[in-house]
Design an enzyme around this catalytic site. Structure first.
Site: not given
Ligand code: NDP
Length: 449
Positions: A128, A168
């Site tokens: 990571k 991510d």
């Molecule tokens: P993105 O950056 O696309 O989206 C993250 C989302 O979560 C945004 O809507 C963000 O809001 C919100 N967010 C971030 N921090 C907080 C918080 N403290 N409270 C509430 N909402 C929050 O990331 P991903 O969708 O790619 O990733 C999301 C999760 O999934 C992570 O834990 C990641 O590690 C996991 N993951 C992702 C994978 C992937 O393929 N992308 C694969 C496996 C796991 P804002 O717009 O305000 O920042």
């Protein structure tokens, strides 16, 4: 409390070495609790120092990332790559760009990634990386200059047979494109398999953007079917987040017959009892890179509340936390349980605190842990690598079918392991044990390295 003295010693050692790495301790402790059920049957682990090696990354690289902002001022961020374990394949795991990024968070994510990648059944190790850079509010040119500088250093450490990053939080197709371009320029090689999550025009896979969210729903669907003879049909679903994972989890849940009634970003949540209009969310978050609160101005009957944790007070049948780590605590879990939640599927990595996980399990709520339930993203990244090696592309339907089958297999691997550990249906234990056994046997076979 861990029963095994060996595991107690391993845990005490990681805490003593890095006392401030709380997220890392949390992730390791949860896995050791599961291994506590099997470690007595495997004296070879202690004899060969397998678990001490397993919790210590092969290496953790930190580096300076200087870049020039639109005002001509030099900014300096910190970059990281944690190469955790490559005993079953090249390091593989995403890059996160977010101000909260530090070594503790990346070690927890890299550590979880080893087990997740093992569970997919594919030949990929765990890693990571990322940076404390915040892409929010930056111009495209600033993001490009940052990505180019980040890759200038990272290029020394990655490669299709060495370490293959992906996206991510804060790293989507735009950032992957800028990094891939810089890698190609530096190396003067078209090495498509060095990054996954690429755009379709230059080696990306169809269905990769959808894979984590769709995969989460395929896993949850299989869990509902096998453990409760039920499905998404007619269920009310709350999805936290509105990023890559959340949007496609919501899309698949809807296509399986559910109504998604709430989503959020890091500022607050929207509640739309009629069912979220996902096209509006996509336009706000993916096209305009705006804030979720704009939804309430555009869609009559919906409301916005400026507190993202409040999303868990909305009664629902299925909760899909898809935002970030520790976003769902014991208090929120108690409210969800009181409101009748029947299943929780983790799309984000470690979104539920240990108190929340225990509350769900004690209440008999079906619980799909992240390292199994969100493995569809990395499984499809591995399919992207296969297509790059073959110089061939599968159709969306072909990739989606392979993804679906992977998630069904992962559910059954985790479920079967939970039965063997005499806690049938405890998928936390099942995922940890099934993922670990394969990595441990590869480590044992390869000797002390
Ligand atoms: P993105 O950056 O696309 O989206 C993250 C989302 O979560 C945004 O809507 C963000 O809001 C919100 N967010 C971030 N921090 C907080 C918080 N403290 N409270 C509430 N909402 C929050 O990331 P991903 O969708 O790619 O990733 C999301 C999760 O999934 C992570 O834990 C990641 O590690 C996991 N993951 C992702 C994978 C992937 O393929 N992308 C694969 C496996 C796991 P804002 O717009 O305000 O920042």
């Amino acid at each position: 409390m861990l029963k095994s003295e060996y595991l107690q010693r391993v845990y005490a050692q990681i805490v003593a070495r890095d006392p401030d790495q709380k997220e890392f301790h949390q992730a390791v402790y949860e896995v050791l609790e599961s291994l506590d059920l099997i470690v007595d049957k495997h004296p070879e682990y202690e004899e060969n120092g397998i678990i001490e090696s397993f919790v210590e990354p092969d290496r953790a690289i930190t580096f300076r990332v200087p870049w020039i902002d639109d005002n001509g001022k030099v900014q300096v961020n910190r970059g990281y790559r944690v190469q955790y374990n490559s005993s079953i394949g090249p390091y593989k795991g995403g890059l996160r760009f977010h101000p909260s990024v530090n070594l503790s968070i990346l070690k927890f994510l890299g550590f979880e990634q080893i087990l997740k990648n093992s569970l997919t059944g594919l030949p990929i190790g765990g890693g990571k990386g990322g940076s404390d850079f915040d892409p929010k509010g930056k111009s495209n040119a600033e993001v490009m200059r940052f990505c180019q500088s980040f890759m200038t250093e990272l290029s020394h450490h990655v490669g299709q047979f060495q370490d293959v990053p992906a996206g991510d939080i804060g790293v989507g197709a735009r950032e992957i494109g800028y990094m891939f371009g810089q890698y190609r320029r530096i190396t003067n090689r078209y090495e498509a398999g060095v990054l996954t999550g690429k755009g379709l025009a230059y080696g990306g896979s169809l269905a990769r953007p959808q894979a984590t969210g769709y995969g989460l729903c395929y896993f949850t669907q299989e869990m509902l079917k096998c453990m409760k003879n039920d499905s998404f049909e007619g269920k009310k679903v709350v999805v936290s987040g509105s990023g890559n994972v959340a949007v496609y989890a919501a899309e698949k849940a809807m296509s399986l017959g559910a109504t998604v009634i709430a989503m959020c970003d890091s500022n607050g949540y929207i509640h739309d009892p009629n069912g979220i209009n996902l096209d509006v969310v996509k336009d706000i978050k993916q096209v305009k890179r705006g804030r979720i609160k704009e939804y309430a101005d555009l869609v009559p009957g919906s409301t916005y509340t400026g507190d993202c944790r409040g999303i868990w007070t909305i009664p629902c049948d299925i909760a899909l936390p898809c935002a970030t780590q520790n976003e769902l605590d014991g208090e929120s879990a108690a409210i969800l349980i009181k409101n009748g939640v029947m299943a929780v599927g983790e799309g984000a990595n470690m979104p539920s605190t240990p108190e929340a996980v225990k509350a769900f399990q004690d209440a008999g709520v079906l619980f799909a842990p992240a390292k199994a339930a969100n493995a569809g993203g990395v499984a499809t990244s591995a399919l992207e690598m296969s297509q790059n090696s073959m110089r061939y592309s599968w159709t969306f339907e072909e990739v989606d079918a392979k993804l679906h089958q992977s998630m069904v297999n992962i559910f059954h691997n985790a479920y079967d392991a939970s039965v063997e550990c005499e806690c049938p249906g405890n998928l936390v234990v099942g995922a940890n044990v099934a993922g670990f056994l394969k990595v441990a046997s590869a480590m044992l076979a390869q000797g002390v390295i």
